[in-house]
Scaffold this motif. Sequence first.
Motif, short mmCIF file in Angstrom:
data_model
loop_
_atom_site.label_atom_id
_atom_site.label_comp_id
_atom_site.label_asym_id
_atom_site.label_seq_id
_atom_site.Cartn_x
_atom_site.Cartn_y
_atom_site.Cartn_z
N SER A 56 3.73 -0.76 -2.45
CA SER A 56 3.65 -1.22 -1.06
C SER A 56 2.18 -1.51 -0.74
O SER A 56 1.28 -1.12 -1.50
N GLY A 57 1.96 -2.15 0.40
CA GLY A 57 0.59 -2.37 0.85
C GLY A 57 -0.11 -1.05 1.12
O GLY A 57 -1.29 -0.87 0.79
N MET A 58 0.63 -0.09 1.70
CA MET A 58 0.01 1.21 1.98
C MET A 58 -0.33 1.96 0.69
O MET A 58 -1.33 2.69 0.64
N CYS A 76 -3.64 0.50 -0.23
CA CYS A 76 -4.72 1.05 0.62
C CYS A 76 -5.04 2.49 0.19
O CYS A 76 -6.20 2.86 0.02
N TYR A 89 -5.48 -1.74 10.72
CA TYR A 89 -4.03 -1.59 10.70
C TYR A 89 -3.66 -0.12 10.96
O TYR A 89 -4.18 0.79 10.32
N GLU A 136 -11.20 -5.34 7.98
CA GLU A 136 -9.94 -6.08 8.09
C GLU A 136 -10.22 -7.26 9.00
O GLU A 136 -10.49 -7.09 10.18
N ASN A 151 -5.31 -6.89 12.52
CA ASN A 151 -3.92 -6.95 12.93
C ASN A 151 -3.67 -5.86 13.96
O ASN A 151 -3.90 -4.70 13.64
N ASP A 188 -9.12 -5.34 3.77
CA ASP A 188 -7.67 -5.53 3.87
C ASP A 188 -7.46 -7.01 4.21
O ASP A 188 -7.73 -7.45 5.32
N THR A 229 -4.64 -8.81 4.09
CA THR A 229 -3.20 -9.09 4.20
C THR A 229 -2.90 -10.37 4.96
O THR A 229 -2.11 -11.20 4.50
N SER A 254 -1.27 -6.08 1.67
CA SER A 254 0.17 -5.90 1.67
C SER A 254 0.75 -7.27 1.31
O SER A 254 0.65 -8.21 2.10
N THR A 306 3.79 -7.74 1.01
CA THR A 306 5.06 -7.77 1.73
C THR A 306 5.07 -8.97 2.68
O THR A 306 6.13 -9.46 3.06
N LYS A 307 3.89 -9.42 3.06
CA LYS A 307 3.74 -10.43 4.13
C LYS A 307 3.66 -11.84 3.54
O LYS A 307 4.51 -12.19 2.74
N LEU A 318 8.77 -5.39 -0.59
CA LEU A 318 7.70 -4.49 -0.19
C LEU A 318 6.79 -4.30 -1.40
O LEU A 318 7.25 -3.83 -2.44
N LEU A 319 5.54 -4.72 -1.28
CA LEU A 319 4.58 -4.52 -2.39
C LEU A 319 3.16 -4.75 -1.90
O LEU A 319 2.94 -5.28 -0.80
N PHE A 354 5.08 -9.80 9.34
CA PHE A 354 4.63 -11.19 9.53
C PHE A 354 4.50 -11.89 8.19
O PHE A 354 4.67 -11.26 7.13
C1 LIG Z 1 -2.96 -5.43 7.72
C2 LIG Z 1 -1.95 -4.58 7.01
N1 LIG Z 1 -2.34 -3.81 6.00
C3 LIG Z 1 -1.48 -3.03 5.32
C4 LIG Z 1 -0.15 -2.98 5.67
C5 LIG Z 1 0.78 -2.06 4.93
O1 LIG Z 1 1.65 -2.78 4.11
P1 LIG Z 1 3.11 -2.31 3.65
O2 LIG Z 1 3.99 -2.31 4.84
O3 LIG Z 1 3.47 -3.30 2.59
O4 LIG Z 1 2.95 -0.92 3.08
C6 LIG Z 1 0.32 -3.77 6.72
C7 LIG Z 1 1.74 -3.73 7.12
O5 LIG Z 1 2.11 -4.19 8.18
C8 LIG Z 1 -0.60 -4.60 7.41
O6 LIG Z 1 -0.23 -5.36 8.45
#
Ligand SMILES: Cc1ncc(COP(=O)(O)O)c(C=O)c1O
Length: 373
Positions: free
Chosen positions: A77-79, A82, A103, A144, A148, A173, A175, A195, A197-198, A207-208, A326
Amino acid sequence: MRDATKIIRSTLTRSAPGEPLHSGPVFAAPYHTPGDPTGTPYTYARSHNPTWTSLEKAIGQMESGEGYRASALVFASGMAACSAVFGAVLRPGDVVVLPSNAYYTARVLMQEYFTKMGVVLRMAPTAGNAQVELLEGARLLWLESPSNPGMEICDIAMLSEAAHRAGALVAVDNTTPTPLGQLPLALGADFSVASDTKAMTGHSDLLLGHVAVRDLELRAQIDQWRTLTGAALGPMEAWLALRSIATLPLRLERSCENAQRIAEFLTTRNEIVSVLYPGLPNHPGHDIAKKQMRYFGPVLSFILRDKSAAETFLANSKLLTDATSFGGVTTTAERRARWGGDVIAEGFIRMSAGCEAVEDLIEDIAQALDAVR
Ligand SMILES: Cc1ncc(COP(=O)(O)O)c(C=O)c1O
């Protein structure tokens, strides 16, 4: 080669007679590993997978720029991506400088866990490059841009230079814009984190995340973190992501063009208190964004007078899917304050422009705004 050619070619499997253009996902936990495992390319799924390797090669190429080659690592996931940077870099007593409007979940992770393990947190807003004042003695600067959901911009090159002078590593970040829209490593950052995922994968079904670096020592640290914590991406997701990124150039160009057109339209309407999009010439970060971004991104935010105006707007729209996240081909919008956590107005809407015909979107937005009036 230009971006679109490079990205599409990078998703192809090795060319050999009788082989498919794209090989399928490899599902495996252990791999045949006789005797001494040194030199066996794949041994166990938590450490590596051939479908990850293909995806990482494609993302690494996308993150590479003038005079350097990037190396990417994919995560569940994005998290997870991070967390890998936080966990691999920070030790008790280290100082991290984080945007106060980073974020939400990344901020909570830092505040609720890392600071309790002895990491010292300094925060300042993204707009105005305020982090530059907080760098003395820092180990990591986290950025970032655009942020966001506030769409604030900071000068990544200037802040990276200042951070390096102070002895800190820099992570961005990335994303919202994706590496096609902005290349943090080319601007001087040590880590480009996202992330995926977006917009990177863009179909609202995966989700990645990934981390990209230039330095192989940093790569080894992030890789070790991934193996130790088990933040492993499933092979099916990796394969779907590889399939999806081939259309990133098409999707991003269209969605960013739509975002720009919608943002410009919104500025003509009296129901709107303000429009936050770095592609608008009156956005406070526009000049910096123009310098460091190739696309201004699919996300735009705007403020309606209050909660009820925002809810009426969303309820009356027929084409804006009310959902979080998004970067998908479908245009989505949500009243962001419903989640809490960010310092934003009750009438704050975050919209992600998709790839539909922009005329249809604007007609729909216009009639939903009529209902607000
Ligand atoms: C800017 C930003 N960074 C990181 C994330 C985390 O990503 P994920 O939901 O894939 O874990 C998000 C998720 O909304 C995000 O908007």
